[in-house]
Design an enzyme around this catalytic site. Structure first.
Site, PDB file in Angstrom:
ATOM      1  N   LYS A  75     -20.741 -54.027  86.280  1.00  0.00           N
ATOM      2  CA  LYS A  75     -21.064 -53.921  84.855  1.00  0.00           C
ATOM      3  C   LYS A  75     -22.126 -54.952  84.486  1.00  0.00           C
ATOM      4  CE  LYS A  75     -18.643 -53.765  80.353  1.00  0.00           C
ATOM      5  NZ  LYS A  75     -17.332 -53.895  79.691  1.00  0.00           N
ATOM      6  N   SER A 150     -15.842 -50.169  76.756  1.00  0.00           N
ATOM      7  CA  SER A 150     -17.264 -50.393  76.903  1.00  0.00           C
ATOM      8  C   SER A 150     -17.775 -50.258  78.344  1.00  0.00           C
ATOM      9  CB  SER A 150     -17.604 -51.798  76.395  1.00  0.00           C
ATOM     10  OG  SER A 150     -16.966 -52.797  77.184  1.00  0.00           O
ATOM     11  N   SER A 174     -11.431 -51.900  77.520  1.00  0.00           N
ATOM     12  CA  SER A 174     -12.729 -51.460  78.031  1.00  0.00           C
ATOM     13  C   SER A 174     -12.768 -51.086  79.502  1.00  0.00           C
ATOM     14  CB  SER A 174     -13.792 -52.528  77.754  1.00  0.00           C
ATOM     15  OG  SER A 174     -14.093 -52.582  76.386  1.00  0.00           O
TER      16      SER A 174
END
Length: 486
Positions: A75, A150, A174
């Site tokens: 990420k 997210s 997330s």
């Protein structure tokens, strides 16, 4: 794509080289990215160099670990030395960190091959990966729908086999919510189990890095690699890390009686009936496998979302104060003076959702409202933690739906922040209490969209959580389903 263990065996037996596996993965990414947009940065050159190093070790007769030569996505809110780290924000456009985060350093030390940095909601603020300043990621199961957020880029990349496993971060759901939407396994560890050094902070008392995988075993292997004490992180826990992979047994009763608690507050209003049916069937399957099922109450669970949306923005307003256009990142064309430059940089560099949360947090921390909002939210957080402590006096693991719905259409909720925030209704309390939580596939709706089952464990009992997840997974075939990307 094969599992970590299968790829490891192929490498050790010299049936395939790490370079071949990496190149095939990069070709697959190149083919799918115009449709999916999972990655913000593809690190082909570095990945092939890492793969060549693994092949050299094998050729020299050296032993390699399970993650050596395995393609991994990271990420884009974790610092990677020499590779852009933007947090999907314009304000960090072209920022290249001079240091490596602890988790990515551990991956590199294990010989893993980082194929790229995955897309996210800006600064990890969102539930759909639509808040990225650069691109919107699509759900591999239906390109018109969101992958969740997210960490939507990481979840979509694993689901579409653009990498074998990936790292995400989880502040209020997330990792688990996108895992549910994309039909993969996602685990948020106990707060402090995995170092946050090099993770760009959103809400420091809630943020935690965790793994995504297509299977429970792959997820356990990645967790083992990244967990552990780190002196660079003051919240890191000094604990012995168990062998999570060794704890995986298909027999749910391998360690004796298992009591599972169903949180009644997570069923009812707001929960899609098809999600409720799938989760209920999953609970029945766990019972057939030998678990004792108890319905338990966490009465303060419902206050998780409102307390979170005071605590997290409050911490964010402090953490994001450092972005001023002076030391690093993007700078607006200079105004009349320094203050003007600060204002222009922050006004144009941050996206709408980030600015909204900074404003909420600043308001909640202001002198006249601190007691009424921030202090009260922290008291509610304590009550939620006590609910979990009381529940775990009578059960070993808790279950709930991961998300109240399956993946929604892109653009469907962007105009309604409250509707978007409610996506994390089931996951937020776990972060507030600092507990481990895991989502794994437990079915599909009538449109073929994945549904996730959330398992919640006691502090530092990831081994038990993974064991329950593994037993369920091995008795079903949901994890074997693959999206057909057209």
């Amino acid at each position: 794509m094969a599992s970590i263990r299968e790829l490891h065996e192929q490498l050790v037996k010299k049936e395939r080289s790490a370079v071949e596996i990496t190149q095939e993965t990069l070709d697959h990414i190149q083919e799918l990215e115009p449709k999916l947009h999972s990655f913000l940065h593809i690190t082909a050159q570095q990945a092939l160099e890492q793969a060549r190093a693994v092949d050299a070790k094998i050729a020299a007769g050296e032993e390699i670990g399970l993650l050596a030569g395995i393609p991994i996505g990271v990420k884009d809110n974790m610092c990677t030395k020499g590779i852009p780290t933007t947090c999907a924000s314009r304000i960090l456009e072209n920022f290249v960190p001079p240091y490596e985060s602890t988790v990515t350093q551990k991956l590199l030390d294990a010989g893993a091959v980082v194929v790229g940095k995955t897309n996210l909601d800006e600064f990890a603020m969102g539930s759909s990966t639509e808040n990225s300043a650069y691109q919107v990621t699509a759900n591999p199961w239906d390109l018109s729908r969101v992958p969740g957020g997210s960490s939507g880029g990481s979840a979509a990349a694993v689901a579409a086999e653009e990498c074998v496993v990936a790292l995400g971060s989880d502040t209020g759901g997330s990792i688990r919510q996108p895992a549910s939407f994309c039909g993969v396994v996602g685990l948020k560890p106990t707060y402090g189990l995995v170092s946050r050094y090099g993770l760009v902070a959103y809400a420091s008392s809630l943020d935690q890095i965790g793994p995504f995988g297509k299977s429970v075993e792959d997820t356990a292997i990645l967790l083992k690699a990244i967990a552990g004490y780190d002196p660079k992180d003051s919240t890191s826990l000094k604990v012995e890390i168990p062998d999570y992979v060794a704890s995986l047994k298909p027999d749910l009763k391998a360690r004796g009686k298992l009591r599972i608690g169903v949180i009644k507050e997570t069923f009812g209003e707001g929960l899609d009936s098809v999600v409720e049916q799938a989760v209920t069937k999953a609970i029945e399957q766990l019972q057939r496998l030998g678990a004792e099922i108890h319905v338990i109450s966490c009465p303060n669970f419902r206050y998780g979302v409102p307390s979170y949306y005071i605590i997290a923005p409050s911490e964010a307003s402090a953490n994001l104060a450092r972005y001023d256009g002076v030391k690093y990142g993007w700078r607006a064309p200079e105004g009349d003076n320094l203050l003007s430059m600060y204002k222009r940089t922050r006004a144009t560099g941050f996206g709408a959702e980030v600015k909204r949360r900074i404003m909420i947090g600043t308001y909640a921390l202001s002198a006249g409202y601190y007691d009424a909002y921030y202090l009260k939210a922290q008291k509610v957080r304590t009550l939620i933690k006590q609910d979990f402590e009381n529940a775990f006096k009578n059960v070993d693991v808790l279950v709930s739906p991961t998300a109240p719905t399956t993946a929604f259409k892109a653009g469907e909720k962007t105009a309604d922040p409250i509707s978007m925030y409610l996506n994390d209704l089931m996951t937020i309390p776990v972060n507030l209490a600092g507990l481990p939580g895991l989502s794994l596939p437990c079915g599909f709706d009538e449109q073929g969209l994945p549904i996730g089952l959330q398992l919640i464990g006691k502090v530092l009992r990831e081994d038990q959580l993974l064991q329950v997840a593994y037993a369920y997974e091995q008795s079903t075939s949901w994890h074997l389903s693959q999206p057909k990307i057209s």
